[in-house]
Design a protein around this motif. Structure first.
Motif, PDB file in Angstrom:
ATOM      1  N   MET A  85     -78.568  11.956 -90.833  1.00  0.00           N
ATOM      2  CA  MET A  85     -78.826  11.376 -92.158  1.00  0.00           C
ATOM      3  C   MET A  85     -78.293  12.291 -93.244  1.00  0.00           C
ATOM      4  SD  MET A  85     -83.008  11.869 -92.194  1.00  0.00           S
ATOM      5  CE  MET A  85     -83.251  11.193 -90.561  1.00  0.00           C
ATOM      6  N   ILE A  86     -78.325  11.793 -94.455  1.00  0.00           N
ATOM      7  CA  ILE A  86     -77.811  12.553 -95.588  1.00  0.00           C
ATOM      8  C   ILE A  86     -78.818  12.485 -96.733  1.00  0.00           C
ATOM      9  CG2 ILE A  86     -76.538  10.654 -96.685  1.00  0.00           C
ATOM     10  CD1 ILE A  86     -74.184  12.702 -97.002  1.00  0.00           C
ATOM     11  N   ASP A  87     -79.004  13.599 -97.417  1.00  0.00           N
ATOM     12  CA  ASP A  87     -79.890  13.671 -98.579  1.00  0.00           C
ATOM     13  C   ASP A  87     -79.041  13.688 -99.839  1.00  0.00           C
ATOM     14  OD1 ASP A  87     -82.020  13.852 -96.841  1.00  0.00           O
ATOM     15  OD2 ASP A  87     -82.182  16.027 -96.969  1.00  0.00           O
ATOM     16  N   ARG A  88     -79.320  12.748-100.739  1.00  0.00           N
ATOM     17  CA  ARG A  88     -78.629  12.712-102.036  1.00  0.00           C
ATOM     18  C   ARG A  88     -79.618  13.165-103.105  1.00  0.00           C
ATOM     19  NH1 ARG A  88     -77.668   7.389-102.626  1.00  0.00           N
ATOM     20  NH2 ARG A  88     -75.441   7.314-102.143  1.00  0.00           N
ATOM     21  N   TYR A  89     -79.156  14.020-103.982  1.00  0.00           N
ATOM     22  CA  TYR A  89     -80.006  14.517-105.062  1.00  0.00           C
ATOM     23  C   TYR A  89     -79.425  14.107-106.407  1.00  0.00           C
ATOM     24  CZ  TYR A  89     -82.458  17.463-101.689  1.00  0.00           C
ATOM     25  OH  TYR A  89     -83.211  17.904-100.627  1.00  0.00           O
ATOM     26  N   PHE A  90     -80.271  13.489-107.258  1.00  0.00           N
ATOM     27  CA  PHE A  90     -79.952  13.247-108.653  1.00  0.00           C
ATOM     28  C   PHE A  90     -80.749  14.271-109.457  1.00  0.00           C
ATOM     29  CE2 PHE A  90     -79.177   8.382-108.057  1.00  0.00           C
ATOM     30  CZ  PHE A  90     -77.937   8.672-107.492  1.00  0.00           C
ATOM     31  N   GLN A  91     -80.046  15.131-110.176  1.00  0.00           N
ATOM     32  CA  GLN A  91     -80.717  16.160-110.946  1.00  0.00           C
ATOM     33  C   GLN A  91     -80.548  15.869-112.427  1.00  0.00           C
ATOM     34  OE1 GLN A  91     -79.472  20.014-109.611  1.00  0.00           O
ATOM     35  NE2 GLN A  91     -81.554  20.783-109.689  1.00  0.00           N
ATOM     36  N   GLY A  92     -81.621  16.055-113.185  1.00  0.00           N
ATOM     37  CA  GLY A  92     -81.542  15.774-114.607  1.00  0.00           C
ATOM     38  C   GLY A  92     -82.800  16.176-115.336  1.00  0.00           C
ATOM     39  N   ASP A  93     -83.156  15.408-116.359  1.00  0.00           N
ATOM     40  CA  ASP A  93     -84.300  15.789-117.187  1.00  0.00           C
ATOM     41  C   ASP A  93     -84.996  14.549-117.731  1.00  0.00           C
ATOM     42  OD1 ASP A  93     -86.057  17.513-118.325  1.00  0.00           O
ATOM     43  OD2 ASP A  93     -84.574  18.582-119.548  1.00  0.00           O
ATOM     44  N   VAL A  94     -86.258  14.736-118.116  1.00  0.00           N
ATOM     45  CA  VAL A  94     -87.057  13.671-118.721  1.00  0.00           C
ATOM     46  C   VAL A  94     -87.557  14.151-120.076  1.00  0.00           C
ATOM     47  CG1 VAL A  94     -89.159  12.300-118.546  1.00  0.00           C
ATOM     48  CG2 VAL A  94     -87.785  12.738-116.500  1.00  0.00           C
ATOM     49  N   HIS A  95     -87.236  13.384-121.135  1.00  0.00           N
ATOM     50  CA  HIS A  95     -87.662  13.770-122.480  1.00  0.00           C
ATOM     51  C   HIS A  95     -88.587  12.739-123.129  1.00  0.00           C
ATOM     52  CE1 HIS A  95     -85.034  17.243-122.680  1.00  0.00           C
ATOM     53  NE2 HIS A  95     -84.012  16.491-122.277  1.00  0.00           N
ATOM     54  N   ARG A  96     -88.593  11.504-122.589  1.00  0.00           N
ATOM     55  CA  ARG A  96     -89.403  10.476-123.246  1.00  0.00           C
ATOM     56  C   ARG A  96     -89.805   9.385-122.261  1.00  0.00           C
ATOM     57  NH1 ARG A  96     -85.932   6.238-125.575  1.00  0.00           N
ATOM     58  NH2 ARG A  96     -83.788   6.527-124.805  1.00  0.00           N
ATOM     59  N   ILE A  97     -90.704   8.548-122.694  1.00  0.00           N
ATOM     60  CA  ILE A  97     -91.200   7.420-121.906  1.00  0.00           C
ATOM     61  C   ILE A  97     -90.477   6.151-122.357  1.00  0.00           C
ATOM     62  CG2 ILE A  97     -93.246   6.049-121.299  1.00  0.00           C
ATOM     63  CD1 ILE A  97     -93.264   8.895-120.182  1.00  0.00           C
ATOM     64  N   SER A  98     -90.190   5.293-121.411  1.00  0.00           N
ATOM     65  CA  SER A  98     -89.466   4.062-121.714  1.00  0.00           C
ATOM     66  C   SER A  98     -90.298   3.141-122.604  1.00  0.00           C
ATOM     67  CB  SER A  98     -89.116   3.332-120.421  1.00  0.00           C
ATOM     68  OG  SER A  98     -88.607   2.039-120.703  1.00  0.00           O
ATOM     69  N   PRO A  99     -89.668   2.514-123.600  1.00  0.00           N
ATOM     70  CA  PRO A  99     -90.387   1.523-124.433  1.00  0.00           C
ATOM     71  C   PRO A  99     -90.610   0.210-123.681  1.00  0.00           C
ATOM     72  CG  PRO A  99     -88.089   1.635-125.085  1.00  0.00           C
ATOM     73  CD  PRO A  99     -88.284   2.714-124.065  1.00  0.00           C
ATOM     74  N   GLU A 100     -89.918   0.039-122.540  1.00  0.00           N
ATOM     75  CA  GLU A 100     -90.019  -1.213-121.791  1.00  0.00           C
ATOM     76  C   GLU A 100     -91.222  -1.246-120.855  1.00  0.00           C
ATOM     77  OE1 GLU A 100     -86.366  -1.228-119.718  1.00  0.00           O
ATOM     78  OE2 GLU A 100     -85.145  -1.077-121.530  1.00  0.00           O
ATOM     79  N   ALA A 101     -91.633  -0.040-120.401  1.00  0.00           N
ATOM     80  CA  ALA A 101     -92.751   0.081-119.465  1.00  0.00           C
ATOM     81  C   ALA A 101     -93.194   1.532-119.477  1.00  0.00           C
ATOM     82  CB  ALA A 101     -92.314  -0.334-118.063  1.00  0.00           C
TER      83      ALA A 101
END
Length: 479
Positions: free
Chosen positions: A7-23
């Motif tokens: 199998m293979i592991d994919r990583y998405f790296q990033g950041d969270v600054h706010r909450i979605s207005p949609e949910a």
């Protein structure tokens, strides 16, 4: 040979600054994406990092992720001819969403977990029967994703026994009968409890369950991994508790793969089972300090096990003299350093060689020296050469502090070495132009450069041999 659920592991790296207005969910801003080998393919990755040659056997999808998985395995020098591409299956992929400080926000799994088809089973068994004679050890890495069916397990174990090849199994399935006949079984505590059908609360419970698993499967050994409590080795009169090293634990994922890999690598290199288990425990201790399913290199384990000042590696060899697969595996763990490559016969090491190699080392961070094998020297020179055999020649070069790695090659030119190593700087001595140097086009095409270092006058192996033949010792009669 490694058979299992790749199998293979994919990583998405990033950041969270706010909450979605949609949910009421965080908005993740993706900044990077990368892939890491997981499951049984992480076992292959660790074996390659442990300096071993590996053939991979599995069934994966005929999809883009499968292409990436194959490319990553081949990049390690792994033989992938036993990996079947089945259009009816998905390549198992685990995508992790990571925020700052490697905080995992979400994991998305894509997989096929049903048993592989009868035709795929037959193809694996045919491959195993055809290739087992070349194997020193067989690993079955079971993640219960459908590749290691009872038929595949039993036929692989039977074939291995016919060739006297040990079989180590990282178990997962409650259907433990399929593991019968293995040399060693490696459960963790939860897997041992599943096999025992009851909670294991005391050390006596663990020992009893391990002995029972040994008896049921006819195994020689059971090695149970116990996390922070270390490992328990049972079998053939051995009952040894191996304590874990005290470390700051960063991530335990993949630690079991590291254990089975180094256990197998050491045992295949003729170490006894207790020493192999203790070194595997050492390797696991290094692994838990790393993020994700990162492999552990032989150099990391050698430094830990043999000591920083040891001139030998884990297997008792001079740690600088490597096979090509070991070398490429080591260089992968030093991606930011400038690699310099040069080559030669170095039959009688002399002052001219020393000056040449010292200058070559000055062009980068890592100096790799390719050395013609005895057979190659005989073809290039004459039957009376080399004077010193390949073992002596490589060991002498390895003794030089400014030489980082030494690798033998059997061809007339080092072109294949250069193709595999992909050096940043290619160094040659003598009266060459840069365009005449073997591999110059390849290195230049990669953005590297070629350096020509003049030989020191009146210093050559041929001159030394002629002086000896003339009886000219270059000094007083009594010297």
């Amino acid at each position: 040979m490694v058979i299992g659920d790749f199998m293979i592991d994919r990583y998405f790296q990033g950041d969270v600054h706010r909450i979605s207005p949609e949910a009421p969910v965080p908005i993740f801003l993706k900044q990077d994406e990368y892939f890491v080998l997981g499951g049984a393919s992480n076992v292959v990755s660790n074996l390659a990092s442990a300096g071993q040659n590996v053939v991979a056997v599995s069934v994966i999808g005929r999809d883009a992720t499968g292409d990436t998985l194959i490319a990553m395995l081949e990049d390690l020098g792994c033989n992938t001819s036993g990996v079947i591409r089945d259009i009816g299956r998905k390549t198992i992929t685990k995508t992790r969403i990571l925020a700052k400080n490697h905080q995992q926000l979400l994991r998305i799994d894509e997989e096929s977990t049903e048993r592989i088809s009868t035709e795929d089973e037959k193809e694996i068994i045919r491959f195993v029967q055809r290739e087992m004679a070349r194997a020193d050890l067989l690993i079955l890495s079971d993640y219960a994703k459908g590749v290691l069916t009872p038929s595949v397990c039993q036929e692989a174990i039977k074939t291995a026994k016919e060739y006297d090849v040990p079989v180590f199994i990282d178990i997962k399935d409650a259907e433990i009968e399929k593991y019968a006949g293995a040399t060693l079984l490696k459960p963790n505590r939860k897997e041992l409890e599943t096999a025992a059908g009851a909670p294991l609360k005391t050390k006596a419970d663990l020992r009893g369950a391990a002995h029972s698993l040994c008896d049921i499967c006819g195994a020689d050994y059971v090695l149970t991994t116990l996390g922070s409590e270390g490992m328990l080795l049972i079998g053939n009169g051995i009952e040894k508790q191996i304590n874990s090293s005290r470390r700051e634990v960063y991530d335990v994922s993949g630690a079991g793969d590291t254990v089975i890999s180094y256990l197998a690598a050491c045992y295949a290199n003729r170490m006894d089972i207790t020493t192999s288990a203790m070194i595997a425990n050492c390797a696991a201790g290094i692994k838990v300090t790393k993020m994700g399913t990162a492999p552990v290199s032989i150099h990391e384990v050698s430094r830990e096990w043999c000591g920083e000042q040891s001139s030998k590696d884990l297997y008792g060899r001079t740690s600088k003299v490597l096979s090509l697969s070991e070398l490429t595996g080591s260089l992968k763990h030093r991606p930011t350093e400038t690699v310099v490559f040069t080559n030669g016969c170095f039959d009688i090491l002399h002052l001219g060689h020393i000056g040449y190699l010292r200058q070559a080392a000055s062009f980068g961070d890592i100096l790799v020296v390719g050395v013609n094998s005895d057979a190659s020297v005989k073809r290039l020179k004459k039957e009376s050469r080399p004077i010193n055999n390949e073992h002596d020649r490589t060991e002498l070069l390895a003794a030089l502090e400014f030489v980082d790695y030494v690798v033998l090659f059997d061809e007339d030119t080092p072109m294949e070495l250069i193709r595999q190593i992909r050096p940043d700087v290619l160094v040659k001595g003598g009266d060459y132009t840069k365009e005449e140097v073997v591999g110059a086009d390849l290195v230049a095409g990669d953005g590297g450069r070629v350096e020509i270092v003049p030989y020191l006058e009146n210093h050559s192996t041929t001159d030394i041999i002629r002086k000896i033949e003339r009886g000219d010792h270059g000094g007083d009669a009594g010297s």
